[in-house]
Design a protein around this motif. Structure first.
Motif, mmCIF file in Angstrom:
data_model
loop_
_atom_site.group_PDB
_atom_site.id
_atom_site.type_symbol
_atom_site.label_atom_id
_atom_site.label_comp_id
_atom_site.label_asym_id
_atom_site.label_seq_id
_atom_site.Cartn_x
_atom_site.Cartn_y
_atom_site.Cartn_z
ATOM 1 N N ILE A 144 10.850 29.316 -2.247
ATOM 2 C CA ILE A 144 9.665 29.325 -3.110
ATOM 3 C C ILE A 144 9.610 30.620 -3.914
ATOM 4 C CG2 ILE A 144 7.144 29.486 -3.102
ATOM 5 C CD1 ILE A 144 7.167 27.472 -0.771
ATOM 6 N N ILE A 145 9.911 31.742 -3.280
ATOM 7 C CA ILE A 145 9.932 33.027 -3.994
ATOM 8 C C ILE A 145 10.938 32.977 -5.135
ATOM 9 C CG2 ILE A 145 10.599 35.462 -3.792
ATOM 10 C CD1 ILE A 145 9.449 35.354 -0.914
ATOM 11 N N THR A 146 12.122 32.452 -4.852
ATOM 12 C CA THR A 146 13.160 32.341 -5.885
ATOM 13 C C THR A 146 12.726 31.402 -6.995
ATOM 14 O OG1 THR A 146 14.909 32.751 -4.255
ATOM 15 C CG2 THR A 146 15.552 31.687 -6.309
ATOM 16 N N ALA A 147 12.110 30.282 -6.634
ATOM 17 C CA ALA A 147 11.657 29.312 -7.635
ATOM 18 C C ALA A 147 10.582 29.913 -8.531
ATOM 19 C CB ALA A 147 11.129 28.058 -6.944
ATOM 20 N N LYS A 148 9.664 30.654 -7.948
ATOM 21 C CA LYS A 148 8.611 31.288 -8.745
ATOM 22 C C LYS A 148 9.202 32.307 -9.709
ATOM 23 C CE LYS A 148 4.662 30.858 -5.575
ATOM 24 N NZ LYS A 148 3.682 31.600 -4.735
ATOM 25 N N ARG A 149 10.178 33.068 -9.229
ATOM 26 C CA ARG A 149 10.812 34.074 -10.080
ATOM 27 C C ARG A 149 11.497 33.422 -11.269
ATOM 28 N NH1 ARG A 149 14.381 36.010 -6.607
ATOM 29 N NH2 ARG A 149 12.811 37.330 -5.622
ATOM 30 N N ARG A 150 12.227 32.346 -11.012
ATOM 31 C CA ARG A 150 12.917 31.647 -12.096
ATOM 32 C C ARG A 150 11.934 31.014 -13.065
ATOM 33 N NH1 ARG A 150 17.467 28.534 -8.358
ATOM 34 N NH2 ARG A 150 18.902 30.303 -8.168
ATOM 35 N N ALA A 151 10.860 30.458 -12.521
ATOM 36 C CA ALA A 151 9.868 29.812 -13.383
ATOM 37 C C ALA A 151 9.188 30.815 -14.305
ATOM 38 C CB ALA A 151 8.831 29.092 -12.527
ATOM 39 N N ARG A 152 8.946 32.023 -13.792
ATOM 40 C CA ARG A 152 8.291 33.047 -14.603
ATOM 41 C C ARG A 152 9.171 33.495 -15.770
ATOM 42 N NH1 ARG A 152 6.983 35.471 -9.419
ATOM 43 N NH2 ARG A 152 4.867 34.859 -8.800
ATOM 44 N N ARG A 153 10.480 33.422 -15.594
ATOM 45 C CA ARG A 153 11.384 33.836 -16.668
ATOM 46 C C ARG A 153 11.197 32.975 -17.916
ATOM 47 N NH1 ARG A 153 16.789 34.214 -12.929
ATOM 48 N NH2 ARG A 153 16.235 36.110 -11.773
ATOM 49 N N SER A 154 10.891 31.704 -17.707
ATOM 50 C CA SER A 154 10.747 30.798 -18.850
ATOM 51 C C SER A 154 9.295 30.544 -19.228
ATOM 52 C CB SER A 154 11.433 29.454 -18.541
ATOM 53 O OG SER A 154 10.879 28.869 -17.380
ATOM 54 N N ALA A 155 8.388 30.631 -18.240
ATOM 55 C CA ALA A 155 6.984 30.297 -18.517
ATOM 56 C C ALA A 155 6.077 31.519 -18.598
ATOM 57 C CB ALA A 155 6.458 29.349 -17.434
ATOM 58 N N GLY A 156 6.555 32.659 -18.143
ATOM 59 C CA GLY A 156 5.733 33.861 -18.181
ATOM 60 C C GLY A 156 4.665 33.851 -17.099
ATOM 61 N N ILE A 157 3.592 34.585 -17.332
ATOM 62 C CA ILE A 157 2.501 34.690 -16.368
ATOM 63 C C ILE A 157 1.743 33.360 -16.333
ATOM 64 C CG2 ILE A 157 0.362 35.915 -15.800
ATOM 65 C CD1 ILE A 157 1.510 38.347 -17.237
ATOM 66 N N ASP A 208 8.887 27.667 7.169
ATOM 67 C CA ASP A 208 9.863 28.555 7.785
ATOM 68 C C ASP A 208 10.396 29.553 6.750
ATOM 69 O OD1 ASP A 208 11.702 27.177 6.228
ATOM 70 O OD2 ASP A 208 12.661 26.157 7.909
ATOM 71 N N ARG A 209 11.206 30.488 7.226
ATOM 72 C CA ARG A 209 11.680 31.573 6.362
ATOM 73 C C ARG A 209 12.491 31.035 5.179
ATOM 74 N NH1 ARG A 209 12.820 37.061 6.859
ATOM 75 N NH2 ARG A 209 13.517 37.793 4.827
ATOM 76 N N ARG A 210 13.334 30.049 5.436
ATOM 77 C CA ARG A 210 14.153 29.489 4.366
ATOM 78 C C ARG A 210 13.282 28.918 3.254
ATOM 79 N NH1 ARG A 210 19.144 25.185 4.745
ATOM 80 N NH2 ARG A 210 19.011 24.430 2.615
ATOM 81 N N ALA A 211 12.276 28.151 3.619
ATOM 82 C CA ALA A 211 11.400 27.542 2.625
ATOM 83 C C ALA A 211 10.643 28.611 1.828
ATOM 84 C CB ALA A 211 10.422 26.592 3.300
ATOM 85 N N ARG A 212 10.154 29.624 2.513
ATOM 86 C CA ARG A 212 9.423 30.693 1.818
ATOM 87 C C ARG A 212 10.327 31.431 0.834
ATOM 88 N NH1 ARG A 212 7.396 31.624 7.083
ATOM 89 N NH2 ARG A 212 8.674 33.512 7.301
ATOM 90 N N ASP A 213 11.563 31.684 1.253
ATOM 91 C CA ASP A 213 12.506 32.364 0.361
ATOM 92 C C ASP A 213 12.808 31.509 -0.870
ATOM 93 O OD1 ASP A 213 12.623 34.520 2.042
ATOM 94 O OD2 ASP A 213 14.547 33.989 2.953
#
Length: 228
Positions: A106-119, A99-104
């Motif tokens: 995941i998007i937020t989690a990926k963004r945060r993860a990239r800040r510390s782990a990069g590409i 659903d939309r909540r779950a997708r949002d």
């Protein structure tokens, strides 16, 4: 060099007026404890402190449970994704099952993860960034015909493989976790029942996990019994 006073005595702790503490904590915040103690402010502050100690011990137990729960679900959905032969990760939700909540989230989690782990963020970083509520809602009825048939394999000891028998204790644990996170009172919470919920979830994954998480030397039980 030791800074202790001669003779090893500790400095005297200054006596702080109970009304002053109440004022600093905020009268409305302390009111719940005062009411539970029939207007006895001194006892109410003891209860307030006990609530904090209990919250810390329960938070530790809930933390272990959350990590084990989310890893079990993630592993099951990763296996499902691999069997289906779809590129990428189940997080990508190429079939639009979430659903939309779950997708949002995941998007937020990926963004945060990239800040510390990069590409090239490893899946484990994304898992760690997703909130407890995300995993709770993956157990909801809306996914009973899509995700649940795969998720249930992560809980081989669940009685009857009944989704609701897992969802209901997880809902209650999510709620009490949020209460702790917001420093709310636990004095009206049935803590032994929440401990039973923890044990039910862990038992469904692997009985050995239940034994490991609850191996605290009786600390949590002792705290519950020490309520002022």
């Amino acid at each position: 060099m030791s800074t202790s006073p001669p003779g090893g005595c500790r400095p005297a702790v200054p006596v702080v007026d109970a009304a002053r503490i109440q004022d600093r904590l905020a009268v409305p915040r302390v009111a719940t404890y005062v009411e539970a103690c029939q207007g006895d402010l001194d006892r109410a502050l003891l209860l307030y402190r006990w609530n904090a100690i209990l919250a810390g011990a329960l938070w530790e137990t809930l933390g272990h449970t959350e990590v084990l729960l989310r890893n079990a679900i993630h592993d099951a959905l990763t296996t499902r994704h691999g069997i289906r032969g779809i590129a990428g990760s189940w997080f990508d939700d190429v079939d639009g099952e979430l659903d939309r909540r779950a997708r949002d989230e995941i998007i937020t989690a990926k963004r945060r993860a990239r800040r510390s782990a990069g590409i090239g963020v490893p899946p484990g970083k994304i898992v760690a960034e997703l909130p407890f509520g995300f995993w709770r809602y993956l157990l909801a009825r809306r996914y009973s015909a899509t995700l649940w048939p795969a998720i249930r394999h992560a809980f081989p000891h669940l009685p009857g493989r009944d989704r609701v028998q897992l969802e209901e204790p997880v809902i209650r644990l999510h709620q009490v976790r949020n209460r702790i996170a917001h420093h709310e009172p636990l004095i009206r919470e049935d803590i032994p029942a929440r401990v039973a919920d923890v044990e039910a979830v862990l038992e469904a994954i692997d009985p050995a996990l239940r034994a490991w998480v609850r191996d605290d030397g009786g600390r949590l039980g002792a705290i519950i019994d020490q309520r002022p």
